[in-house]
Design a protein around this motif. Structure first.
Motif, PDB file in Angstrom:
ATOM      1  N   ARG A   1      51.093  47.632  23.380  1.00  0.00           N
ATOM      2  CA  ARG A   1      52.361  47.120  22.896  1.00  0.00           C
ATOM      3  C   ARG A   1      53.515  47.738  23.682  1.00  0.00           C
ATOM      4  NH1 ARG A   1      52.705  44.044  18.587  1.00  0.00           N
ATOM      5  NH2 ARG A   1      54.768  43.595  17.701  1.00  0.00           N
TER       6      ARG A   1
ATOM      7  N   THR B   1      57.825  48.193  24.045  1.00  0.00           N
ATOM      8  CA  THR B   1      59.131  48.089  23.397  1.00  0.00           C
ATOM      9  C   THR B   1      60.201  47.920  24.462  1.00  0.00           C
ATOM     10  OG1 THR B   1      58.484  49.445  21.500  1.00  0.00           O
ATOM     11  CG2 THR B   1      60.839  49.232  21.953  1.00  0.00           C
TER      12      THR B   1
ATOM     13  N   GLU C   1      53.888  37.974  21.854  1.00  0.00           N
ATOM     14  CA  GLU C   1      52.890  38.888  21.311  1.00  0.00           C
ATOM     15  C   GLU C   1      52.950  40.242  22.005  1.00  0.00           C
ATOM     16  OE1 GLU C   1      48.044  38.900  20.422  1.00  0.00           O
ATOM     17  OE2 GLU C   1      48.992  37.268  21.542  1.00  0.00           O
ATOM     18  N   ASN C   2      52.868  41.328  21.208  1.00  0.00           N
ATOM     19  CA  ASN C   2      52.801  42.705  21.704  1.00  0.00           C
ATOM     20  C   ASN C   2      54.059  43.174  22.425  1.00  0.00           C
ATOM     21  OD1 ASN C   2      50.320  43.450  20.673  1.00  0.00           O
ATOM     22  ND2 ASN C   2      49.194  42.639  22.416  1.00  0.00           N
TER      23      ASN C   2
ATOM     24  N   ASP D   1      58.074  44.177  21.513  1.00  0.00           N
ATOM     25  CA  ASP D   1      59.189  44.347  20.588  1.00  0.00           C
ATOM     26  C   ASP D   1      60.472  44.505  21.386  1.00  0.00           C
ATOM     27  OD1 ASP D   1      57.557  44.476  18.195  1.00  0.00           O
ATOM     28  OD2 ASP D   1      56.956  46.474  18.867  1.00  0.00           O
TER      29      ASP D   1
ATOM     30  N   ASN E   1      60.156  39.962  16.053  1.00  0.00           N
ATOM     31  CA  ASN E   1      59.997  41.128  16.926  1.00  0.00           C
ATOM     32  C   ASN E   1      61.319  41.591  17.532  1.00  0.00           C
ATOM     33  OD1 ASN E   1      60.058  38.693  18.445  1.00  0.00           O
ATOM     34  ND2 ASN E   1      59.166  39.709  20.213  1.00  0.00           N
TER      35      ASN E   1
END
Length: 439
Positions: A127, A129, A150-151, A153, A177
């Protein structure tokens, strides 16, 4: 293509590594090791190329081998789905309208391109950010470009009460997200907090941070494409003309840096104008030779309220930090709020064209500089006038209708976290949300 840091003490990285990393550990900026020169036949074909076709040919050297030609073509066809028209406002004066994308701002190009690159480079088990500071349009473009991926943020930092209400709605109402964080400070403070986050080992280990400001090469490089596209359209209208000046409303200076990189690749632009508001750090440098960042000043052209332009080191890199060489190509200009308002009103009365506050500075710079430069001019209309609805209606004395892209955000509930202007609070928030899995 390999990328090195403008500060010179970080290891070289591939395009993929530079996109994921965002910022070198020495807090420089990633810069391409080589600047390719495009062949003459490309410019012969350019007036007939579509936006995606132009993008593929311009960007291929910078993304190879990390993106295959087919992968790049697919990304460009997904990104460049809207028109970027060149509109004649008056004789020898053209507006390049960069506001026809999903969030009505030029940053749709870079944000959408970067989102596809980052999605292609990050695995499902890792993931990421994306931490981004915004003075207005970056936040909305990045948030909408990454929404639902997806994955990945996205955390948007912005100065509390420092962006227009519509700009804030575009990233603070999305949820999913996307997280919005209002900082009690200026855009420069938000930018500083992002840089501090990237140099904090504990936070980077926990959150796997990447940046979506124009410091990220995948945000910065695709902005070159519309300079080539503008030149192709201009040549269709002026087949015998050979010289052109392009005025770039500038805040963080990624847009101008992209145009200058395009020029180094062979784009035949004679001059560029670094057009700013009262945050005139670069015009003052061009005039005095003293580069003196200062606290940012709030203006009607809020997306350019930057007192320490993050991307200027890339421009310095292209010119070897040689002021005289830079001044041969780049001309400085700045305008205060009253000049901006007067220009918006006058141009609307005389031509019917609705300049936004940032485009108004670009237009005004050309009006003043073209007589001595002896070329036609193109100025960048970087955002739709309706994004600054209150200011525009006050100046014009009439309603400014919202395009459909902006109407979609009206009436939605904002989801905002407010923080003081210090890194400890931001780090605590990001670490807590990481542990709780809320991002």
């Amino acid at each position: 293509m390999k990328y090195y840091s403008t500060n010179g003490s970080s290891p070289e990285m591939s395009f993929r590594e530079a996109v994921i990393k965002g910022l070198p550990h020495d807090q420089g900026l990633f810069f391409p090791k080589e600047i390719p020169t495009l062949p003459a036949d490309f410019f012969d074909r350019l007036p007939s190329l579509s936006l995606p076709q132009t993008a593929v040919e311009v960007l291929q050297p910078y993304v190879s081998p990390d993106l295959s030609p087919e992968a790049l073509r697919q990304i460009c066809e997904e990104v460049f789905t809207f028109q970027i028209p060149l509109v004649e406002v008056e004789k020898d004066m053209y507006a390049l309208e960069l506001f026809h994308g999903p969030t009505c701002a030029f940053k749709d190009v870079g944000a959408r391109f970067m989102s596809r690159c980052l999605q292609a480079f990050t695995g499902k088990d890792k993931r990421v950010t994306v931490l981004v500071a915004t003075s207005g349009d970056t936040g909305s473009a990045v948030a909408n470009g990454f929404l639902g991926l997806e994955n990945i943020d996205v955390v948007v930092l912005y100065p509390e009460n420092g962006v227009s209400p519509i700009q804030e709605m575009q990233f603070a109402t999305l949820g999913q997200n996307i997280s919005a964080v209002a900082i009690n400070g200026t855009f420069d403070d938000c930018q500083r907090l992002v840089k501090e986050a990237f140099t904090d080992p504990e936070l980077n280990k926990a959150r796997n941070l990447s940046s979506a400001n124009s410091i990220n090469v995948a945000r910065w490089l695709p902005q070159m494409v519309y300079y080539f596209h503008a030149w192709g359209q201009w040549k269709k209208l002026n087949s015998n003309a050979t010289e052109i000046t392009v005025s770039v409303p500038s805040g963080n200076f990624g847009n101008l840096a992209a145009g200058l990189l395009a020029r180094q690749m062979g784009l035949p632009v004679t001059y560029f104008v670094a057009a700013t508001n009262r945050n005139r750090i670069v015009p003052a440098y061009l005039e005095t030779g003293q580069y003196s960042p200062a606290p940012s000043v709030a203006t009607i052209a809020n997306a350019m309220d930057v007192g320490n332009p993050n991307n200027f080191p890339r421009i310095q890199e292209m010119f070897g930090a040689n002021l005289e060489s830079l001044k041969e190509v780049v001309k400085g200009f700045w305008a205060d709020d009253e000049e901006i308002k007067g220009t918006i009103k006058l141009v609307h009365q005389t031509t019917g064209y609705p300049l936004d506050p940032h485009g108004a500075i670009g237009y005004l710079s050309l009006r003043q500089l073209l007589p001595e430069l002896h070329t036609p001019g193109i100025f960048l209309e970087t955002a739709h006038p309706a994004k600054f609805k209150d200011s525009m209606e006050e100046v014009l004395g009439q309603e400014v209708p919202l395009p459909e892209q902006l109407k979609a955000f009206l009436g939605k509930q904002k989801q905002v976290t407010e923080l003081p202007n210090d890194f400890a609070g931001l780090k605590l928030l990001l670490m807590q949300e990481h542990k709780e899995g809320t991002l």
